[in-house]
Motif scaffolding. Structure first.
Motif, mmCIF file in Angstrom:
data_model
loop_
_atom_site.group_PDB
_atom_site.id
_atom_site.type_symbol
_atom_site.label_atom_id
_atom_site.label_comp_id
_atom_site.label_asym_id
_atom_site.label_seq_id
_atom_site.Cartn_x
_atom_site.Cartn_y
_atom_site.Cartn_z
ATOM 1 N N ASP A 283 0.804 -1.154 -0.027
ATOM 2 C CA ASP A 283 0.000 0.008 0.084
ATOM 3 C C ASP A 283 0.822 1.193 -0.110
ATOM 4 O OD1 ASP A 283 0.859 0.403 2.592
ATOM 5 O OD2 ASP A 283 -0.823 -0.881 3.316
ATOM 6 N N PHE A 284 0.152 2.411 -0.029
ATOM 7 C CA PHE A 284 0.992 3.853 0.077
ATOM 8 C C PHE A 284 1.897 3.862 1.201
ATOM 9 C CE2 PHE A 284 0.182 8.550 -0.122
ATOM 10 C CZ PHE A 284 1.522 8.875 -0.829
ATOM 11 N N MET A 285 1.410 3.268 2.465
ATOM 12 C CA MET A 285 2.762 3.483 3.469
ATOM 13 C C MET A 285 3.800 2.844 3.018
ATOM 14 S SD MET A 285 1.814 2.393 7.112
ATOM 15 C CE MET A 285 0.325 3.112 7.763
ATOM 16 N N GLN A 286 3.692 1.585 2.773
ATOM 17 C CA GLN A 286 4.652 0.530 2.377
ATOM 18 C C GLN A 286 5.574 1.093 1.440
ATOM 19 O OE1 GLN A 286 5.349 -1.882 4.580
ATOM 20 N NE2 GLN A 286 3.442 -1.576 5.539
ATOM 21 N N THR A 287 5.222 1.788 0.325
ATOM 22 C CA THR A 287 6.047 2.368 -0.540
ATOM 23 C C THR A 287 6.957 3.452 0.059
ATOM 24 O OG1 THR A 287 4.508 4.258 -1.381
ATOM 25 C CG2 THR A 287 4.439 2.109 -2.311
#
Length: 339
Positions: A208-212
């Motif tokens: 997800d966005f956080m992981q990127t």
């Protein structure tokens, strides 16, 4: 992830709370995975019905669900986690079916679990578990959830080693005890798992966005997007309103340059593949409304256009929506949240 686990000779017991889908779970079987982790008794029942017979419920034992737990353990190899001596004492007095037990250890992420330094309480739990012939102590489980607050791969790696060092004394004190750890940032970055027996990442199936942002994955590795129609456009303030709010995404957020963001926005091609726009973010969420802000050098969308939103936290977004589609349009049913 399956290749990494195999190379390290550890068991990959992925957490299925991210996708909540029997259909997606079959993708894991194709990689030779035979055991899973869930976050509730209801979820364990769902995946047991789908043929999974080695399941860990990675949530503190809830005595109000004991009847369901006893019933489910008649059919599958079920593992519970005990997060306190009080829970161990209660289960030892009431368990009537075979149950495998992990003691949850707090290794630096103070959510639940016995602090790793509390050897006397840990020993007392093991002693209590041994008083009931239906209970088998398997080892220790920990979640390094503080890695999600990292800002880069170096911080993830540092937190991994710091947390692991708190578990290793237990490995020496209790020979034969399994060590189970799991968080997507660590399991994505770390290459050497020689000190543990199993890993339990979940979010990695979608990312997800956080992981990127913290370095767990690249944007092109994110496997989930939410398609939201534009319902209003305000060109003077470079914003568009989408039908996609907190009830669809949750209110988890990330921060970039001091600004709180709730998703990364982009357009879609004919196959609904997202093309995320640099600097184009969901800047506000209310119940059903989402506000998307566009940079100056980007054309504004038209009302009725579909935008693709990369969620901040895929686990919560999936829980909110309960249904997904493949790029080919095939519907993927998911377990609805229930209490």
């Amino acid at each position: 992830m399956a290749i990494k686990a195999s190379q390290n000779n550890v068991l990959l017991r992925p957490h299925f709370k991210t996708h909540r889908s029997a259909k997606i779970a079959e993708w894991y079987r194709e990689e030779g995975i035979t055991a899973c982790t869930v976050s509730s008794v209801r979820m364990a029942e769902y995946f047991a019905q789908a043929g999974w017979n080695d399941i860990t419920i990675a949530f503190p034992f809830n005595r109000w669900e004991l009847d369901k737990i006893n019933e489910l353990s008649k059919r599958i190899r079920l593992r519970l986690i005990l997060s306190s001596l009080t829970a161990a004492e209660y289960l030892a007095q009431t368990a009537t079916q075979k149950l495998h037990i992990f003691i949850e250890i707090d290794a630096g992420y103070p959510r639940s679990g016995i602090p790793a330094s509390e050897n006397s309480e840990i020993q007392a739990c093991i002693d209590v578990i041994s008083t009931n012939v239906n209970l088998k102590f398997d080892g220790f489980l920990s979640h390094f959830g503080n890695t999600y607050s990292s800002r880069n791969q170096e911080e993830i790696t540092s937190l991994w080693h710091e947390s692991l060092q708190k578990l290793l004394p237990l490995k020496r004190l209790f020979p034969g005890a399994l060590i189970s750890v799991g968080d997507t940032p660590s399991c994505s970055i770390i290459e050497d798992f020689s000190d543990v027996h199993e890993i339990r990442p979940g979010n990695f199936v979608f990312y997800d966005f956080m992981q990127t942002l913290i370095g767990s994955c690249l944007p092109e590795q994110v496997g989930v997007t939410v398609l939201c129609p534009v319902v209003a456009v305000y060109k003077e303030r470079r914003q568009a309103i989408i039908y996609g709010g907190a009830v669809h995404f949750s209110k988890d957020s990330v921060e970039i340059s001091g600004k709180r963001l709730f998703g990364w926005a982009g357009t879609t091609n004919d196959r609904l593949t997202p093309e995320y726009i640099p600097g184009c973010y969901v800047v506000s969420l209310s119940q059903e409304h989402g506000v998307v802000e566009f940079p100056q050098n980007v054309d504004m969308p038209e009302e009725g256009q579909i935008l693709a939103i990369m969620p901040v936290h895929s686990c919560l977004t999936v829980s909110c929506l309960n249904k997904a589609y493949t790029p080919e349009g095939e519907e993927v049913e998911m377990l609805a949240v229930s209490f």
